[in-house]
Write a protein that holds these residues in place. Sequence first.
Motif, short mmCIF file in Angstrom:
data_model
loop_
_atom_site.label_atom_id
_atom_site.label_comp_id
_atom_site.label_asym_id
_atom_site.label_seq_id
_atom_site.Cartn_x
_atom_site.Cartn_y
_atom_site.Cartn_z
N GLY A 150 31.51 38.48 7.64
CA GLY A 150 32.04 39.09 8.85
C GLY A 150 31.10 40.08 9.53
N ARG A 151 30.07 40.55 8.83
CA ARG A 151 29.12 41.48 9.45
C ARG A 151 28.40 40.84 10.63
NH1 ARG A 151 28.80 46.31 7.85
NH2 ARG A 151 26.82 46.76 8.82
N LEU A 152 28.44 39.53 10.68
CA LEU A 152 27.82 38.82 11.80
C LEU A 152 28.47 39.19 13.13
CD1 LEU A 152 25.72 36.67 12.55
CD2 LEU A 152 27.49 34.95 12.16
N LEU A 153 29.71 39.65 13.09
CA LEU A 153 30.41 40.02 14.32
C LEU A 153 29.79 41.24 15.00
CD1 LEU A 153 34.13 39.52 13.31
CD2 LEU A 153 32.81 38.17 14.93
N LEU A 154 29.07 42.06 14.26
CA LEU A 154 28.50 43.27 14.86
C LEU A 154 27.45 42.95 15.91
CD1 LEU A 154 28.14 45.67 11.81
CD2 LEU A 154 29.88 45.67 13.61
N ASP A 155 26.55 42.03 15.59
CA ASP A 155 25.48 41.75 16.55
C ASP A 155 25.20 40.26 16.72
OD1 ASP A 155 24.40 41.23 14.08
OD2 ASP A 155 22.56 42.38 14.41
N GLY A 156 25.95 39.42 16.10
CA GLY A 156 25.71 37.98 16.17
C GLY A 156 25.85 37.41 17.57
N GLY A 157 26.72 37.97 18.36
CA GLY A 157 26.90 37.50 19.73
C GLY A 157 25.76 37.87 20.65
N TYR A 158 24.91 38.80 20.20
CA TYR A 158 23.79 39.27 21.03
C TYR A 158 22.44 38.74 20.58
CZ TYR A 158 27.49 42.48 22.27
OH TYR A 158 28.68 43.01 22.66
N ARG A 159 22.41 38.10 19.43
CA ARG A 159 21.14 37.58 18.91
C ARG A 159 20.71 36.34 19.68
NH1 ARG A 159 22.21 37.32 12.45
NH2 ARG A 159 22.75 39.50 12.13
N ARG A 160 19.43 36.14 19.70
CA ARG A 160 18.89 34.94 20.34
C ARG A 160 19.17 33.72 19.47
NH1 ARG A 160 14.34 34.62 24.30
NH2 ARG A 160 14.75 36.81 24.35
N GLU A 161 18.99 33.88 18.18
CA GLU A 161 19.23 32.79 17.24
C GLU A 161 20.14 33.28 16.12
OE1 GLU A 161 15.78 30.83 15.79
OE2 GLU A 161 14.82 30.83 17.75
N ASP B 32 22.16 31.86 12.55
CA ASP B 32 22.22 30.80 11.55
C ASP B 32 23.57 30.08 11.64
OD1 ASP B 32 21.76 29.19 9.36
OD2 ASP B 32 22.29 30.75 7.90
N PRO B 33 23.59 28.77 11.88
CA PRO B 33 24.85 28.04 11.95
C PRO B 33 25.66 28.10 10.66
CG PRO B 33 23.07 26.71 12.87
CD PRO B 33 22.45 27.91 12.24
N ALA B 34 24.99 28.22 9.52
CA ALA B 34 25.72 28.33 8.25
C ALA B 34 26.48 29.65 8.18
CB ALA B 34 24.75 28.20 7.08
N ALA B 35 25.90 30.71 8.73
CA ALA B 35 26.59 32.00 8.75
C ALA B 35 27.83 31.94 9.64
CB ALA B 35 25.65 33.10 9.22
N VAL B 36 27.71 31.24 10.75
CA VAL B 36 28.87 31.08 11.64
C VAL B 36 29.94 30.23 10.96
CG1 VAL B 36 29.64 30.21 13.88
CG2 VAL B 36 27.44 31.34 13.68
N ALA B 37 29.50 29.20 10.24
CA ALA B 37 30.45 28.36 9.51
C ALA B 37 31.18 29.14 8.43
CB ALA B 37 29.73 27.16 8.90
N ALA B 38 30.53 30.13 7.82
CA ALA B 38 31.18 30.97 6.82
C ALA B 38 32.13 31.98 7.47
CB ALA B 38 30.13 31.70 5.99
N LEU B 39 31.78 32.43 8.67
CA LEU B 39 32.61 33.40 9.38
C LEU B 39 33.88 32.78 9.94
CD1 LEU B 39 33.10 36.15 10.83
CD2 LEU B 39 31.66 35.27 12.68
N ARG B 40 33.77 31.57 10.40
CA ARG B 40 34.88 30.94 11.15
C ARG B 40 36.21 30.90 10.39
NH1 ARG B 40 34.47 25.69 15.02
NH2 ARG B 40 36.67 25.60 15.54
N ALA C 170 30.34 35.19 19.70
CA ALA C 170 30.91 35.97 20.80
C ALA C 170 32.35 35.54 21.08
CB ALA C 170 30.05 35.81 22.05
N ALA C 171 32.62 34.24 21.04
CA ALA C 171 33.98 33.75 21.27
C ALA C 171 34.92 34.20 20.16
CB ALA C 171 33.98 32.23 21.38
N ILE C 172 34.45 34.15 18.92
CA ILE C 172 35.26 34.61 17.79
C ILE C 172 35.57 36.09 17.94
CG2 ILE C 172 35.19 35.07 15.31
CD1 ILE C 172 33.67 32.40 14.99
#
Length: 158
Positions: free
Chosen positions: A123-134, A136-144, A73-75
């Motif tokens: 980057g597809r994690l930006l679509l709904d990643g901020g709204y998910r309950r859980e 994957d930290p590895a996916a966030v590490a790849a997105l950052r 969400a911050a990203i």
Amino acid sequence: MAAVDLVLRDIHASPAPPWWPPAPGWWLVAAVVLLALAGWTAWALHRRRRRTRIASVFDRAVDAAPDPAAEVAAISELLRRAARRRDPAADRLQGDEWLALLDTGAAARRRGAPVDAFSRGAGRLLLDGGYRREVDPAAVAALRPLARAVFLRWMGAE
């Protein structure tokens, strides 16, 4: 008329001028070169400090997030703010249009890398990643790093 005996002597060249102190023109050239070098150094330092400040804004905001979903969400928030610098209506884009805009920012920076890193990659994690309950930290590490590069580019740090 009487002949006059004149003794002619060769012309002697005067000694070469010393190399020090240089002529005033050389002082002027040296001053211009030093000013140009000082200006370039000041510009490079200013640019490096600006890049560091902008990168620290991104890093602090993402590091302050308590969990991976909050990091996404911050990203997303930071990217939308940076996108407004490029296009005032860019922060209103949704879904695949938003990811396509992010791909154009990423493609301009990364040569030889896939140009669809947001549309089809991490980057597809930006679509709904901020709204998910859980998330994957590895996916966030790849997105950052992808998001950070686009953020720095759009904020004018690169």
